[in-house]
Structures are given as structure tokens and as C-alpha cells.
Scaffold this motif. Structure first.
Motif, PDB file in Angstrom:
ATOM      1  N   ARG A 239      35.549  35.576  32.160  1.00 46.51           N
ATOM      2  CA  ARG A 239      36.532  34.674  32.064  1.00 46.51           C
ATOM      3  C   ARG A 239      36.973  34.456  30.584  1.00 46.51           C
ATOM      4  O   ARG A 239      38.025  33.708  30.005  1.00 46.51           O
ATOM      5  N   TYR A 240      36.571  35.949  29.927  1.00 47.29           N
ATOM      6  CA  TYR A 240      37.359  36.972  28.697  1.00 47.29           C
ATOM      7  C   TYR A 240      39.069  37.512  28.666  1.00 47.29           C
ATOM      8  O   TYR A 240      38.932  38.396  27.404  1.00 47.29           O
TER       9      TYR A 240
ATOM     10  N   ARG B 138      27.432  33.914  30.305  1.00 47.34           N
ATOM     11  CA  ARG B 138      28.825  34.045  30.138  1.00 47.34           C
ATOM     12  C   ARG B 138      29.739  35.358  31.419  1.00 47.34           C
ATOM     13  O   ARG B 138      29.250  36.046  31.220  1.00 47.34           O
TER      14      ARG B 138
END
Length: 73
Positions: free
Chosen positions: A55-56, A51
Motif C-alpha cells: 500500500r505504501y 497494513r
């Protein structure tokens, strides 16, 4: 996202947070008031991750903030 998804290390001028599963590394500067900031943060992307690192980023910032709240050893 669980806190266990990240490991954090407090350095002199920054908090380094690593996403344990995907291996992205987030570096958050420590401000003079003792908080971390997204402004000036750097991301070292793991090209083999499943990923994308973006996103984090907010979860990583939360992990860095929690790490600063822990007593230093």
C-alpha cells in the motif's frame, strides 16, 4: 500520505525508507543518473503491521526521491 509518515536514509548505493507507523522498510537502488528506481527495489515487511507494505510502495518511492533532493549533511 504525509511526508512525516516516512524516514529516509541515503546510503552509498541505495535509499532506505521506513514507514514510521507500520515499520515496513523499503530499499531503493540509486541509479547512475541520481534517481531511485522501483526496479530492483526490495521491501522488508513488518509481519506485525496493521497494513500491507504494498500500500505504501509509491509513497515510499516519493519519499526516497525527496530525500535525494535534500542536501547531504
Amino acid at each position: 500520505m504525509a511526508d512525516t509518515d516516512f524516514t529516509a536514509e541515503i546510503l552509498e548505493t541505495e535509499v532506505v525508507v521506513k514507514h514510521t507507523a507500520d515499520g515496513h522498510i523499503f530499499r531503493f537502488p540509486i541509479l547512475s543518473n541520481g534517481t531511485v528506481s522501483l526496479h530492483g527495489a526490495r521491501i522488508e515487511v513488518n509481519p506485525n503491521a496493521k497494513r500491507q507494505a504494498n500500500r505504501y510502495v509509491f509513497d515510499a518511492q516519493n519519499a526516497a526521491t525527496k530525500a535525494l533532493g535534500r542536501p547531504r549533511a
